[in-house]
Write an enzyme that holds these catalytic residues in place. Structure first.
Site, PDB file in Angstrom:
ATOM      1  N   HIS A 107     -17.147  -8.257   1.346  1.00  0.00           N
ATOM      2  CA  HIS A 107     -16.146  -9.247   1.741  1.00  0.00           C
ATOM      3  C   HIS A 107     -16.391 -10.593   1.081  1.00  0.00           C
ATOM      4  CE1 HIS A 107     -14.480 -12.393   4.401  1.00  0.00           C
ATOM      5  NE2 HIS A 107     -13.427 -11.571   4.387  1.00  0.00           N
ATOM      6  N   ARG A 140      -3.243   2.760   8.757  1.00  0.00           N
ATOM      7  CA  ARG A 140      -3.588   1.501   8.093  1.00  0.00           C
ATOM      8  C   ARG A 140      -2.395   0.564   8.042  1.00  0.00           C
ATOM      9  NH1 ARG A 140      -7.998   2.713   4.071  1.00  0.00           N
ATOM     10  NH2 ARG A 140      -8.352   4.945   4.306  1.00  0.00           N
ATOM     11  N   LYS A 163       0.838  -1.198   0.000  1.00  0.00           N
ATOM     12  CA  LYS A 163       0.000   0.000   0.000  1.00  0.00           C
ATOM     13  C   LYS A 163       0.877   1.254   0.000  1.00  0.00           C
ATOM     14  CE  LYS A 163      -3.705  -0.324   2.549  1.00  0.00           C
ATOM     15  NZ  LYS A 163      -4.212  -0.539   3.911  1.00  0.00           N
ATOM     16  N   MET A 209      -5.855  -7.170   8.486  1.00  0.00           N
ATOM     17  CA  MET A 209      -5.267  -6.494   9.641  1.00  0.00           C
ATOM     18  C   MET A 209      -6.071  -5.238   9.960  1.00  0.00           C
ATOM     19  SD  MET A 209      -1.269  -7.187   8.988  1.00  0.00           S
ATOM     20  CE  MET A 209      -1.373  -6.666   7.300  1.00  0.00           C
ATOM     21  N   ARG A 243      -4.434  -0.919  -5.960  1.00  0.00           N
ATOM     22  CA  ARG A 243      -3.657  -2.171  -5.948  1.00  0.00           C
ATOM     23  C   ARG A 243      -4.116  -3.019  -7.111  1.00  0.00           C
ATOM     24  NH1 ARG A 243      -6.588  -3.778  -0.324  1.00  0.00           N
ATOM     25  NH2 ARG A 243      -8.673  -3.937  -1.171  1.00  0.00           N
ATOM     26  N   GLY A 269      -8.215  -6.637   4.331  1.00  0.00           N
ATOM     27  CA  GLY A 269      -9.162  -6.829   5.425  1.00  0.00           C
ATOM     28  C   GLY A 269      -8.645  -7.699   6.548  1.00  0.00           C
ATOM     29  N   CYS A 298       3.463 -40.287 -16.430  1.00  0.00           N
ATOM     30  CA  CYS A 298       2.035 -40.578 -16.574  1.00  0.00           C
ATOM     31  C   CYS A 298       1.340 -40.780 -15.237  1.00  0.00           C
ATOM     32  CB  CYS A 298       1.813 -41.767 -17.499  1.00  0.00           C
ATOM     33  SG  CYS A 298       2.559 -43.282 -16.885  1.00  0.00           S
ATOM     34  N   SER A 353       8.475 -43.983 -19.189  1.00  0.00           N
ATOM     35  CA  SER A 353       7.359 -43.193 -18.701  1.00  0.00           C
ATOM     36  C   SER A 353       7.275 -43.413 -17.198  1.00  0.00           C
ATOM     37  CB  SER A 353       6.067 -43.597 -19.397  1.00  0.00           C
ATOM     38  OG  SER A 353       5.013 -42.798 -18.929  1.00  0.00           O
ATOM     39  N   TYR A 402       7.557 -35.026 -21.838  1.00  0.00           N
ATOM     40  CA  TYR A 402       6.108 -34.771 -21.855  1.00  0.00           C
ATOM     41  C   TYR A 402       5.475 -35.278 -20.570  1.00  0.00           C
ATOM     42  CZ  TYR A 402       5.518 -39.717 -22.951  1.00  0.00           C
ATOM     43  OH  TYR A 402       5.541 -41.082 -22.885  1.00  0.00           O
TER      44      TYR A 402
END
Lengths: 916, 916
Positions: free
Chosen positions: B444, B90, B21, B101, B328, B99, B869, B801, B889
């Site tokens: 909220h 704040r 902030k 703190m 923000r 919200g 896999c 695999s 893969y």
């Protein structure tokens, strides 16, 4: 390439191509041992022959030219009508395979030469007896005619002449035998053709069934082939100044330095080997031919000095002259092997290191073969020869096939035979011991049993076998298959029934050898045990500490189990703590006793490992009890409901119970009802608990440190018990070295978690007692992930101990119990796996993993101590691998400690190798 | 070190010490956004405070000097009786924790300054209302007095004045309220002391329960601390030209580019956030204050361009002047995240790569959140705001605790609340969706639900909760806990009962983003499936082949199972072959269909893996059937024995069976007897077989290639089926790429053994069809030993695999089924393990092992193809690890393919890291 070598041209380095026997004969010739002249056909020729099934002309030519040389040396003529040259044809592989392949004697005889032989020796009887023996041997071996056909003819003639023994047959009778023999066996008249056919037969015998079996059992290669030794015949059966025998330079059963063996007067070698006549001990020669005995003794000395090892010689006396037919390293019992090796160090024949390498760990194990408990009382029902030492009990079996089948099933059997032959090997291998009616101490049964380290009583005259009925008499008793019998090969005693056996004491030579092993080895040997008795045994066997003390076994003791169950069934921590408080003093006492027994050696205590359900009865067991209880309860209820029930009860009951009324009164008393209800409640709760603890894969389950983290109070109790036990012993003035080991660890966090508790408890105990406890903290490595995290684990752990049983299971994803039942046998049979990895450590997989773990572990902590406490820790091949990958000590069953000590020394002597 | 920074001195790089902030406010100041002046106290100060529990004098000095500067800038005096300076305090952590703190507004008021404020604004009511708000806030947050004590006083005064709302209270009433408030809350008169206490409270709030929970859930560190922002107060509640609001630069639910949010006239920020008053949408501002709306829109544009991301701004209008209080990065739904990222690429705000990195794989998964099946008919019983999209059904729960308990048990619940508060987070997390009676789209509940990707309907006016009774009314219905309800957060609809949900179609933005992912990624993505439907879905979701086709599932099909059982129960090879011959055409057809559906993409067929007993019914099942059969058989026997039985049967039977005689005749017919006997025999045999196949540890049992070697004919059939299927498709002109995979391999010999058979069968089939089949041969790596032997296995295998499920079980020695039930939850809870290794691959253990195997495998065969896999193949964290260790893969459930595609692209963009 040259394929035929006269003895004089053979060097001992040529063993691979001239075979063991050929090399020996060549070598003997060169050091002046009286060997009848001869030559060797190479193993290469055999391999070639087996491919082409034909002796090439080039080889025939070489053989004939060698025969010419032989004629010259002997001043005799092969196929000649005067002074004919007779030869023996024997097999001789690079590694000796005694009795496994074919031999033909007296080759060179025909209708013409037999007369020359008669003339020369002035002994027509001898000449024709030799001839008929030759025909019989050639006929059965080369031509494949059954022996009994010849025997029938011989018996018929004997009958006709009313002769009791072969010796009593007349010359005419022998001639008749020869004539009849030749009708069923068409022996070529031409000696050269006889020779080639005999050589071919020996080549072929490389692949006969018993030779193949023998190689399989001994782990020998199949593609090497045998050499053929052609040697001038000398005759032990020429006259009464002749004879033949077998002699060891030392006693092969005990290792004692003495000329040991036996001989037969007026006989050929086969008469001894086959066991058909029972020979005299070689010592008897001293009386009969003292000079020859001396010469034989000197030759023995010479051979032993030359070969620096105990020798097994075949000799023949021909009309008063001694010939050595062959010599080889003598087979011996484990006890003898140890004594000979140690004695030869004393005689400065070999070095200590050679002695250590000459005895196998297997010998040590065999030297531990049981003896009859000296406190036992038993009935000796017969006595035979003490052919191979050790005692064994088992069920009687008469058939080697049957012995093999039962033996593989794990049954203990004693094989009883008239005499054994090479075809019986699989049966002997599968038996605990062998008892024969005939044959001496160098008979087939005796030799093989000694090689296998199994007890053998041979030549037991009190034994009469009735093959038809499948029974035998021994002394005054008759036995059938399956009856129990005990033999003691050290005393020659045969005992009725089973008697208790105990491990023997080590001989002083074994103790000496093992002390040399201890000087040499750089790998420690500890024992796995969890009792004071085990600890004492371990010390006696030379263990340098306890590498694994399993605390769960202590929990299973009858006085503990109820408390342990109380702990498991506790509904909450408080109740659990109550049970643990009762366990603490007991566990502390366990630790004290073991630490005391071992002090000042280290003792590794493993915290509780097995899952809790193993302390509880199985669901089946509880269900069964529960249903009994319910029935009982229902019965009590019923009794309560029927007034005057006692009157309608079966009157017979009154016989057993004088007062049924009282019994019923008693039984229907409310307290029984209350009791059964209470028991039902308890059992139901237990059943529920057991069900909740059941696991799909218990091997990968809720055990070890996982349990410790779930119920910290259990480990706390154990840790406290160990600290307090140590502190109290230190107060007594003892030096103790406890090591605490955490099982089933797979993350460093687990180890940290336990370590925190250890530190807390140690501070408390050390403060209380005012004493420092020198405890080492370490971890079992039995989970694969622990190997991968070794570098992190060794930040906390001062030692690693590999649990190779579990680690192997996890590495292979094999459940040992399932795998050994379902597919492991097939896997080793089809060569998918060379060995069962639970017996011999899997070098390429598990070994590699261990090697990585050790490397990473030591990167963090260079002085990390590394042990192995799995079953493979006592297995010699595995011990070599462990040494090579940097393990510091192995830990095994106390009984295997001596084996491990020698194996560890041998691994050290061989030096570290890059094995993975 | 400096601990206090005025906004002008803050650089955005300082985020770690000034918080998110603070950094934003500093940055906004520097680009000319109207921000009320202020300063930041660093996170370092917070961490120090938390250690010492005391604000050091040096910090107090710095703060006071910053206040002096603030007084100058504002031309106001802190604690002054004229033009008093009021500030907000704040929290502001480096990572935003909205919200979580504490915040204190209007600080600086006391009995003296409140009069100055009244004089300055000419609004005594406002001054005293502000004062009582300050006391309430300071009292509850700093002094810890329960809110309801203040509420009680307020309500009492309201009642006394008969005021309906707070606004209707008189000035005298407010003064009374202040007086009463001050009786229960001893607020220091000295503003400086207020300030220090408030700063302390914010520091402390870093460690309150909800903040700690939030960090735990979000995986944020606990040791960072929060910065404190002290800022000049501006008043949205000053008069009717004032107001306060929240605005997003784009729609956080849909991603649409529009100013989105809401505001309240004459109110302070807390009124919006708390959800106590329902605000107006921000668009309404256009009508009320068009100029301010324009200014707000321009500011939004400016901020978005500057930050290159969607912003969430808090603004206040004070007497007609706009202030931005903070901005923000705006939280958004998954769908919005994707749309915004793709749109911003179109707007040239960000690059494709940035777009790819900005969307999380989780977003892709959430964008796949279900919608209501369009074909479904249902009753909408109420409507609320479409606060967070997606639909969900579940049982109604009113209490977050209860929701959390049920949710963890795996139950689907819908949390219903008047409005939610930060204390409810665990309940929301555990629910399928949230329904609230009050609160807007930035309430909220709405914010949190969007963050979690859960559906939310907020401000549903038709919902009335009766907390006492534990029920609620929605529209005309009354519900209690446990009743089923459905909400649709995309439409705001509330629906009675459960409706069927379906996966949504991807938006065009999602398709675009995934196509960018495909351009970028170097890690292949395949699917695990064994049906044609699965194969089709896999292609649709973008799979590049099938990485795992399990043949055992085909065996379990209802038309196969009887044949498979016939094969298993076969007494010998011949019988087994007969059953296999029946299976061959079926299996071939399976393979053809799947290869056809996937052509020309590769399809990896795994040979039979699971143990045979899994195809048979359980012992319990058979035992049960067997006892029925025996009863039936006994009954039939009984009926046969009693002549005229039908006459004695219950007469009622005649009602159901017109001809009982006939039925009995029929039933007692010998054929039933024969039939039941035969069935009993069959079931008995099956029971015996099942018992013989039972295993102690099935996970480590007789399965995979072990089975193949035991019964070669099974694998032969499968290999042949695959070759013939491929050959026939090639004949049709299709390009197919079959890959054959051997499961459970632990030695190279096993693989060689199978490979020999493959070569033999391939030669036969290729000859028959006159066609070459381009089959690849490979092995599953799921046994630890296979990793150790990788270099040997890759001599034969063209691909590996990794079966990471089984490999993880073996590496940890965890049986997944048992572990997740017994100790894994405890392990993650106690931090012994960070994650469940069956969800996220264990990097340090299993990952390391895989890395070794890949390295050794490629040493022998550099072009070895390596896949994964196991289940972790579709999990983003694991995908990063797999990419880093060199996997080619991953293969996962078709549904997870899109998630894997994005995760693979992100891993590629991040580049390979040394992770192990």
């Amino acid at each position: 390439m040259k394929e035929v070598y006269p003895f004089e041209e053979v060097k001992k380095e040529m063993k691979d191509i001239v075979g063991n026997k050929g090399a020996q004969l060549g070598e003997m010739s060169s050091i002046g041992i009286p060997v009848p002249p001869g030559f060797v056909i190479t193993t290469r020729s055999c391999v070639n022959y087996l491919k082409r099934k034909k002796i090439p002309d080039s080889l025939k030519k070489e053989i004939l030219s060698a025969m010419k040389e032989l004629e010259k040396k002997n001043k005799r003529k092969f196929g000649g009508s005067e002074k004919p040259l007779l030869v023996s044809i024997r097999s001789g592989a690079p590694v000796s395979m005694p009795g496994m392949m074919d031999t033909i004697l007296n080759l060179g005889l025909n209708d013409k030469t037999v007369k020359g032989l008669a003339r020369e020796t002035g002994n027509e009887w001898f000449a024709y007896d030799t001839y008929r023996r030759f025909i019989q041997m050639f006929g059965s071996i080369v031509l494949g005619i059954e022996e009994k056909n010849f025997d029938n003819i011989l018996e018929k003639v004997k009958k006709g002449e009313k002769a009791k023994t072969d010796q009593e047959i007349s010359v005419a009778g022998l001639k008749k035998v020869v004539k009849e023999y030749k009708k069923i066996a068409s022996i070529p008249e031409e000696p050269e053709e006889q020779l080639f056919m005999a050589v071919e037969a020996v080549f072929k015998s490389w692949n006969n069934k018993r030779a193949r079996n023998y190689r399989k059992y001994q782990g020998l290669p199949d593609d090497v082939g045998t050499a053929v030794v052609v040697q001038t015949m000398v005759f032990g059966n020429l006259d009464d100044k002749s004879g033949t025998g077998v002699a060891f330079t030392r006693n092969p059963a005990t290792g004692k330095k003495e000329l040991y063996g036996e001989f037969l007067l007026n006989a050929q070698g086969e008469d001894i080997v086959s066991g058909k006549r029972t020979p005299q001990p070689v010592a008897a020669l001293k009386k009969v031919f003292p000079k020859i005995y001396d010469e034989l003794a000197k030759t023995a000395e010479k051979l032993e000095k030359h070969y620096r090892n105990m020798q097994d010689m075949e000799f023949t006396i021909q009309h008063g002259k001694l010939y050595i037919l062959q010599t080889r390293t003598g087979k011996r019992t484990a006890t003898a092997a140890i004594k000979i090796a140690v004695d030869m160090v004393g005689e400065k024949l070999i070095t200590k290191k050679e002695a250590l390498m000459r005895v196998t760990p297997d010998d040590i194990e065999k030297a531990l073969h049981p003896i009859i408990n000296p406190e036992e009382k038993y009935e000796v029902i017969a006595k035979g020869l003490d052919a191979s030492p050790g005692a064994a009990s088992g069920k009687i079996v008469f058939d080697p096939e049957r012995a093999s089948v039962l033996g593989r099933k794990g049954e203990k059997v004693i094989l009883i035979r008239e005499e054994t032959t090479p075809d019986d090997i699989h049966g002997i291998t599968a038996s605990q011991g062998v008892l024969t009616a005939r044959g001496g101490i160098t008979s087939h049964a005796a030799v093989v049993a000694r090689g296998l380290g199994k007890p053998c009583v041979s030549g037991c005259e009190g034994l009469v076998i009735d093959e038809e009925k499948g029974t035998c008499r021994i002394g005054k008793y008759t036995f059938k298959e399956g009856d129990m019998l005990t033999i003691d090969g050290s005393s020659g005693e045969v005992i009725k029934g089973e008697v208790s056996l105990v491990p023997p004491k080590f001989t002083k030579e074994t103790d000496k050898l093992l002390s040399w092993a201890d000087e040499v080895r750089k790998l420690g040997v500890r024992a796995n045990t969890d009792t004071v008795e085990g600890a004492k045994l371990a010390r006696k066997e030379g263990a340098e500490g306890i590498g694994l003390c399993r605390t769960e076994r202590m929990f299973n003791a009858p006085d503990r189990l109820p408390i342990v169950r109380e702990m498991i069934l506790a509904e909450n921590k408080k109740e659990r703590m109550k049970a643990l408080e009762k366990l603490l003093p007991l566990q502390k006492n366990d630790f004290k006793e073991i630490l005391r027994a071992m002090h000042p050696l280290p003792v590794t205590i493993r915290l509780l490992d097995i899952p809790l359900h193993e302390f509880l009865p199985s669901t089946e067991e509880i269900s069964r009890e529960l249903s009994y209880l319910k029935e009982f309860d229902a019965a009590v209820s019923l009794l309560q409901e029927i007034p005057g029930i006692s009157k309608v009860l079966d009157p017979k009951l009154h016989v057993y119970l004088p007062s049924v009324e009282k019994f019923i009164d008693e039984l229907t008393n409310e307290k029984y009802h209350v009791l059964s209800k209470k028991l039902i409640e308890e059992k139901t709760a237990m059943l529920k608990k057991v069900r909740s603890l059941e696991e799909v894969n218990p091997m990968l389950g809720h055990r070890g440190v996982r349990l410790g983290i779930t119920y910290p109070e259990i480990y706390d109790m154990q840790i406290r018990a160990l600290y307090e036990a140590s502190a109290e012993l230190i107060k007594e003035g003892l030096e103790v070295h406890p090591e605490l080991m955490v099982p089933q660890v797979c993350t460093a966090q687990e180890l940290k978690w336990v370590f925190k508790r250890v530190r807390k408890i140690s501070r408390e105990v050390e403060k209380n007692y005012g004493i420092k406890v020198p405890l080492k903290f370490g971890t079992m490595i039995e989970v694969v992930r622990a190997c991968m995290r070794a570098g992190k684990l060794s930040e906390i752990a001062e030692f690693f101990s590999f649990g190779t049983n579990d680690l192997s299971q996890a590495t292979f994803s094999f459940s040992r119990e399932d795998a050994e039942k379902k597919f492991l046998p097939l896997y080793t049979q089809r060569g998918i796996l060379q060995d069962n990895p639970f017996s011999i450590i899997d070098r390429k997989g598990v070994g590699r993993l261990m090697s990585i773990a050790i490397e990473w572990g030591r990167k963090t902590r260079p002085d990390l101590k590394v042990g192995v406490c799995g079953e493979q820790g006592g297995e010699p091949n595995s011990i070599h691998i462990f040494y090579n990958i940097g393990v510091d000590y192995v830990s095994c069953s106390p009984f295997r400690v001596p084996v491990a000590r020698l194996a560890a020394a041998q691994a050290t002597l061989e030096g570290k190798k890059e094995v993975i």
